[in-house]
Design a protein around this motif. Structure first.
Motif, PDB file in Angstrom:
ATOM      1  N   THR A 343       0.837  -1.200   0.000  1.00 19.62           N
ATOM      2  CA  THR A 343       0.000   0.000   0.000  1.00 19.62           C
ATOM      3  C   THR A 343       0.873   1.252   0.000  1.00 19.62           C
ATOM      4  O   THR A 343       1.851   1.325   0.743  1.00 19.62           O
ATOM      5  CB  THR A 343      -0.893   0.023   1.250  1.00 19.62           C
ATOM      6  OG1 THR A 343      -1.538  -1.243   1.374  1.00 19.62           O
ATOM      7  CG2 THR A 343      -1.926   1.129   1.161  1.00 19.62           C
ATOM      8  N   VAL A 345       0.222   5.714  -0.559  1.00 24.76           N
ATOM      9  CA  VAL A 345      -0.633   6.835  -0.942  1.00 24.76           C
ATOM     10  C   VAL A 345       0.215   8.094  -1.044  1.00 24.76           C
ATOM     11  O   VAL A 345       1.262   8.209  -0.403  1.00 24.76           O
ATOM     12  CB  VAL A 345      -1.778   7.071   0.081  1.00 24.76           C
ATOM     13  CG1 VAL A 345      -2.694   5.858   0.158  1.00 24.76           C
ATOM     14  CG2 VAL A 345      -1.239   7.407   1.457  1.00 24.76           C
ATOM     15  N   LYS A 416      -7.286   7.364   0.796  1.00 23.89           N
ATOM     16  CA  LYS A 416      -7.457   6.428   1.904  1.00 23.89           C
ATOM     17  C   LYS A 416      -8.508   5.361   1.601  1.00 23.89           C
ATOM     18  O   LYS A 416      -8.631   4.390   2.351  1.00 23.89           O
ATOM     19  CB  LYS A 416      -7.790   7.185   3.191  1.00 23.89           C
ATOM     20  CG  LYS A 416      -6.570   7.823   3.843  1.00 23.89           C
ATOM     21  CD  LYS A 416      -5.582   6.773   4.399  1.00 23.89           C
ATOM     22  CE  LYS A 416      -5.863   6.434   5.844  1.00 23.89           C
ATOM     23  NZ  LYS A 416      -4.906   5.399   6.352  1.00 23.89           N
ATOM     24  N   VAL A 418      -8.156   3.291  -0.532  1.00 25.22           N
ATOM     25  CA  VAL A 418      -7.379   2.109  -0.879  1.00 25.22           C
ATOM     26  C   VAL A 418      -7.221   1.181   0.332  1.00 25.22           C
ATOM     27  O   VAL A 418      -6.940  -0.005   0.169  1.00 25.22           O
ATOM     28  CB  VAL A 418      -6.008   2.535  -1.466  1.00 25.22           C
ATOM     29  CG1 VAL A 418      -4.984   2.758  -0.375  1.00 25.22           C
ATOM     30  CG2 VAL A 418      -5.510   1.520  -2.477  1.00 25.22           C
ATOM     31  N   ASP A 419      -7.424   1.709   1.523  1.00 19.26           N
ATOM     32  CA  ASP A 419      -7.289   0.890   2.732  1.00 19.26           C
ATOM     33  C   ASP A 419      -8.250  -0.299   2.732  1.00 19.26           C
ATOM     34  O   ASP A 419      -7.926  -1.376   3.239  1.00 19.26           O
ATOM     35  CB  ASP A 419      -7.542   1.730   3.987  1.00 19.26           C
ATOM     36  CG  ASP A 419      -6.369   2.637   4.319  1.00 19.26           C
ATOM     37  OD1 ASP A 419      -5.298   2.495   3.687  1.00 19.26           O
ATOM     38  OD2 ASP A 419      -6.518   3.498   5.208  1.00 19.26           O
TER      39      ASP A 419
ATOM     40  N   GLY B 440      -2.644   2.857   4.077  1.00 20.79           N
ATOM     41  CA  GLY B 440      -1.967   3.948   3.393  1.00 20.79           C
ATOM     42  C   GLY B 440      -1.438   4.993   4.364  1.00 20.79           C
ATOM     43  O   GLY B 440      -2.161   5.427   5.258  1.00 20.79           O
ATOM     44  N   TYR B 441      -0.193   5.380   4.162  1.00 27.26           N
ATOM     45  CA  TYR B 441       0.390   6.429   4.994  1.00 27.26           C
ATOM     46  C   TYR B 441       1.121   7.466   4.156  1.00 27.26           C
ATOM     47  O   TYR B 441       1.990   7.133   3.352  1.00 27.26           O
ATOM     48  CB  TYR B 441       1.376   5.857   6.021  1.00 27.26           C
ATOM     49  CG  TYR B 441       2.295   6.935   6.558  1.00 27.26           C
ATOM     50  CD1 TYR B 441       1.760   8.013   7.268  1.00 27.26           C
ATOM     51  CD2 TYR B 441       3.659   6.918   6.313  1.00 27.26           C
ATOM     52  CE1 TYR B 441       2.574   9.037   7.725  1.00 27.26           C
ATOM     53  CE2 TYR B 441       4.486   7.932   6.762  1.00 27.26           C
ATOM     54  CZ  TYR B 441       3.945   8.993   7.463  1.00 27.26           C
ATOM     55  OH  TYR B 441       4.748  10.012   7.895  1.00 27.26           O
ATOM     56  N   ALA B 442       0.745   8.698   4.350  1.00 32.10           N
ATOM     57  CA  ALA B 442       1.525   9.863   3.926  1.00 32.10           C
ATOM     58  C   ALA B 442       1.029  10.990   4.828  1.00 32.10           C
ATOM     59  O   ALA B 442      -0.136  10.976   5.256  1.00 32.10           O
ATOM     60  CB  ALA B 442       1.294  10.178   2.453  1.00 32.10           C
ATOM     61  N   PRO B 443       1.888  11.944   5.157  1.00 31.70           N
ATOM     62  CA  PRO B 443       1.518  12.951   6.163  1.00 31.70           C
ATOM     63  C   PRO B 443       0.179  13.655   5.925  1.00 31.70           C
ATOM     64  O   PRO B 443      -0.534  13.933   6.890  1.00 31.70           O
ATOM     65  CB  PRO B 443       2.699  13.933   6.128  1.00 31.70           C
ATOM     66  CG  PRO B 443       3.855  13.093   5.690  1.00 31.70           C
ATOM     67  CD  PRO B 443       3.291  12.100   4.712  1.00 31.70           C
ATOM     68  N   PRO B 444      -0.237  13.909   4.654  1.00 39.60           N
ATOM     69  CA  PRO B 444      -1.520  14.599   4.497  1.00 39.60           C
ATOM     70  C   PRO B 444      -2.727  13.711   4.792  1.00 39.60           C
ATOM     71  O   PRO B 444      -3.847  14.206   4.862  1.00 39.60           O
ATOM     72  CB  PRO B 444      -1.550  14.989   3.009  1.00 39.60           C
ATOM     73  CG  PRO B 444      -0.158  14.838   2.524  1.00 39.60           C
ATOM     74  CD  PRO B 444       0.476  13.786   3.376  1.00 39.60           C
ATOM     75  N   PHE B 445      -2.499  12.396   4.947  1.00 39.85           N
ATOM     76  CA  PHE B 445      -3.626  11.464   5.041  1.00 39.85           C
ATOM     77  C   PHE B 445      -3.715  10.716   6.357  1.00 39.85           C
ATOM     78  O   PHE B 445      -4.752  10.165   6.691  1.00 39.85           O
ATOM     79  CB  PHE B 445      -3.554  10.439   3.909  1.00 39.85           C
ATOM     80  CG  PHE B 445      -3.568  11.043   2.551  1.00 39.85           C
ATOM     81  CD1 PHE B 445      -4.661  11.786   2.142  1.00 39.85           C
ATOM     82  CD2 PHE B 445      -2.485  10.925   1.700  1.00 39.85           C
ATOM     83  CE1 PHE B 445      -4.686  12.367   0.894  1.00 39.85           C
ATOM     84  CE2 PHE B 445      -2.500  11.502   0.445  1.00 39.85           C
ATOM     85  CZ  PHE B 445      -3.599  12.234   0.036  1.00 39.85           C
ATOM     86  N   SER B 446      -2.623  10.679   7.101  1.00 38.54           N
ATOM     87  CA  SER B 446      -2.621   9.837   8.294  1.00 38.54           C
ATOM     88  C   SER B 446      -1.338  10.072   9.081  1.00 38.54           C
ATOM     89  O   SER B 446      -0.303  10.363   8.507  1.00 38.54           O
ATOM     90  CB  SER B 446      -2.679   8.363   7.861  1.00 38.54           C
ATOM     91  OG  SER B 446      -2.574   7.515   8.981  1.00 38.54           O
TER      92      SER B 446
END
Lengths: 467, 467
Positions: A343, A345, A416, A418-419, B440-446
């Motif tokens: 995964t 993003v 998100k 995609v989670d 999914g991880y990126a600073p704007p999303f989580s």
């Protein structure tokens, strides 16, 4: 009797491991010594583009826990100290204090290797010229910001970035995020991309959507562009980036060309490396064949649960999980990192990009036969204000209908989603099983059929049709 | 030889079934006759609060497919025609044209019952007075909007809703969404709530967060408030709503007091009903014991996959899925609706509310022993602009650690996070398995640990500690 844990690397994996071990073992039971060659500890490298772009005000905001905070928790973190050798047989590491040059050996009972990754710089002339920047760690980020400020202050027509040109080499996650950052600072941004489309972790058809959206944002992307040379001016600073076809003038160059595992020390120590140069571990994150050595983060290879192969994926989320697992095991508890499903993003301005599982090329490489479907839907009920278009591509195995991968490109609310597919992949669901998933629905959040479910329905039909 | 399918009910379940059957069978193979007692077909009842509140400009936007569009696809939809009797043995239904009063019998080979739900009006004096509005269907919505417009136009101090008071009875999804709608129109809004806290589908501790947030938005919520009477003025119109303790002046009253299955016809026909009065079906949505009668949507009970019990959950997302399944089976294909896990999402202004699985009371009722944890986290990396607080509560079974339920209250990005738990529930994951999910991880999303994963980690520890 007290044991000593030595940790090499003071960022996510290393310090998560140290912190979790400390939670489980008192200083009287376990001494912890951690070596970090940089100035900082436990910082978010993923946040650097947003610091450069101005969304994050200062470097300190990216630091989750400072060296002092670690020391206050009885973790003996030594920054600016580089480990230069691992002696597995005699259970010791050699380190050098980068300020004083002093070298010394430190014995360990347990060792954690969390040496991270190093950037892949294209091996072309001029790549090390002033004005060419990596964005691997906080020091890199600071150097880039300082250079950008100087550039912006020296504008002939006044201050600011107006008319200044930035070239980003690479169109993966770091590349597109840095393109956004530089655009936000006011630069004319050109992205030079080796692949057929930006975001080579997506299929080309989905990458084309990213390309079109980047065009719309004013970011120029040049595909199939292999950098051959970095050109410098009379002052020795970067002046342009050349490909076979063209020269791209540049006041600043940022490298977003990916990374490889930093495993020089491990290799010299004879530890097992995989096909991508990453350390190989068992499920408890123990280095294979070594009962008292663990490794985690960007320096290891991880099991891809969908393809069954080992891969190298440098992501903070894996590093944190692995560090946690290592710390639990080092501390006498039990935990495993079973693997990941791929995964990832990202975003470029308001464009959201997500993927999980296998893309077509990856599925083919491991011998899978599959169907693909692509659907257009919206983030909210079509009639609800702010409903934004979203494209979902789904891969499912022929015959079994097992979900193999999902890619999403859209605006708000796309990434998100995609989670759902990531969990379904982990559970080895079929696309038909997914059609019955009880996902949250209300008009401000989703159409009555969530875009992921629409794709699953279409994929179910495609699996049947393919026979 | 051509068969005839009769559908009772022209909204989500009924028309999804009809449309899917039509895709599979030509008019020469299958004649489709559908009866709808209202004016409209295939509309989004869930969108009514946003139409009332002004986010959606017109009624027509809520209509996914008009009666004319259905007819153009060879579905003989007859609106304003009410089915008054089902004769299962002789395979026919009696209908009445609500305009002309004409009655007739129509034979069927296959029957779909999609009669929906009816609002639960508190049985108190004055509840039917002018100015008291349900919001069950588009006609209700139109009547409410017309009444609001009249009220707003008659303002003594000028036009608009200023100083006007609205009382919403009920603090479930419809209640809180209508509270937002009326607030957006400028009303002073009071919500009268029978339960201890708003959103009784959440545990009281999470409901308290909703209460506090509604307070902050300027919506007054009165808990444990059972309506005893609706008071009217000399003109016969509503003047106030009374509880045991107090009178709440009201220019308009909206009922958000829930629904029950509309199964009068089915009951009279001797079809099997469950404990909540909903039709009982098999997994293919066939009415139990009846090979040629299907039922779906708000008039059926559904299997709760977490508790193993039948429940009544009136949600458009289930109705659409069930309609699709019915249509596939009627059309000679095969599909099932395996059940649901109790996912629901909603919002009040910028407050997002989500739940899936069992809340404490529900878990206890089916004999489950469990641990609960509650964590505070943020929607984005803490340093990223717009990071909003989020509270996640998780229930896990003792010993096995199986996830039993998740509730989330927060701002942007909170509601749809519950989908991860919904899929994990479907896959019967333990909270420990969830800690390894590759989200999914990126600073704007989580944050690097997604809030759902933070909760899963804490729940894992709680399961161990409980032994």
């Amino acid at each position: 009797m007290s044991e000593r844990l030595v940790v090499i690397g003071g960022d996510a994996a290393g310090m998560s491991a140290a912190s979790q071990a400390r939670r489980l073992k008192s200083p009287g039971e376990l001494e912890i010594v951690a070596f970090e060659r940089g100035h900082f500890s436990s910082y978010s490298a993923c946040g650097i583009p947003y610091w450069v772009g101005g969304d994050v005000g200062s470097r300190d905001e990216l630091i989750a826990r400072s060296p002092e905070e670690h020391r206050a928790r009885d973790i003996g973190l030594r920054t600016r100290t580089e480990v230069t050798e691992i002696d597995v047989d005699r259970q010791r590491v050699r380190s050098r204090d980068l300020e004083s040059g002093t070298e010394e050996w430190t014995g360990f009972d347990k060792l954690v290797i969390a040496t991270g990754a190093r950037p892949l710089r294209p091996p072309v002339p001029g790549i090390d010229a002033p004005g060419v920047h990596g964005v691997q760690n906080l020091d890199d980020g600071q150097a880039l910001i300082d250079a950008l400020s100087r550039t912006e202050d020296s504008g002939a027509g006044g201050s600011g970035a107006e008319g200044r040109r930035a070239v980003v080499v690479g169109a993966g996650y770091i590349g597109v995020e840095m393109a956004e950052a530089l655009l936000n600072r006011g630069y004319e941004v050109t992205v030079l991309n080796r692949s057929e489309q930006p975001m080579a972790t997506l299929d080309p058809d989905m990458g084309r959507l990213v390309h079109a959206a980047m065009d719309g944002l004013g970011i120029r992307t040049v595909n199939s562009a292999a950098v051959t040379k970095v050109l410098t001016g009379p002052d020795g600073r970067v002046r342009a980036v050349a490909t076979d076809d063209e020269e791209y003038p540049a006041d600043v160059v940022v490298l977003g060309t990916g990374v490889e595992p930093e495993t020089t020390l491990a290799e010299e120590a004879g530890l097992p490396l995989g096909a991508y140069g990453g350390l190989l571990t068992d499920l408890a994150m123990r280095v294979r064949g070594h009962g008292n050595v663990w490794a985690g983060g960007d320096c290891v290879e991880v099991l891809d649960l969908v393809s069954g192969r080992m891969r190298h994926v440098a992501l903070g989320t894996h590093a944190n999980k692995q560090g946690q697992v290592i710390g639990s095991n080092v501390g006498g508890d039990y935990a495993t990192f079973p693997g990941m499903v791929g995964t990832a993003v990202s975003k470029v301005c308001d464009l959201e990009i997500a993927r999980t599982g296998l893309r077509e090329k990856e599925a083919r490489e491991v011998g899978l036969r599959f169907v693909t479907v692509t659907v257009e839907s919206t983030s909210r009920a079509g009639y609800y204000p702010g409903a934004a278009p979203m494209t979902v591509k789904m891969l499912a195995e022929r015959r079994t209908g097992r979900l193999l991968g999902t890619q999403i490109v859209g605006r708000e609310g796309a990434a998100k989603r995609v989670d759902v597919a990531a969990v379904a992949l982990t559970a080895k669901m079929t696309v038909e099983q997914m059609t019955a998933l009880d996902l949250g629905y209300a008009p401000p959040f989703s159409p009555v059929w969530d875009p992921v479910l629409v794709a699953a329905r279409k994929a179910t039909a495609a699996v049947r049709a393919a026979g």
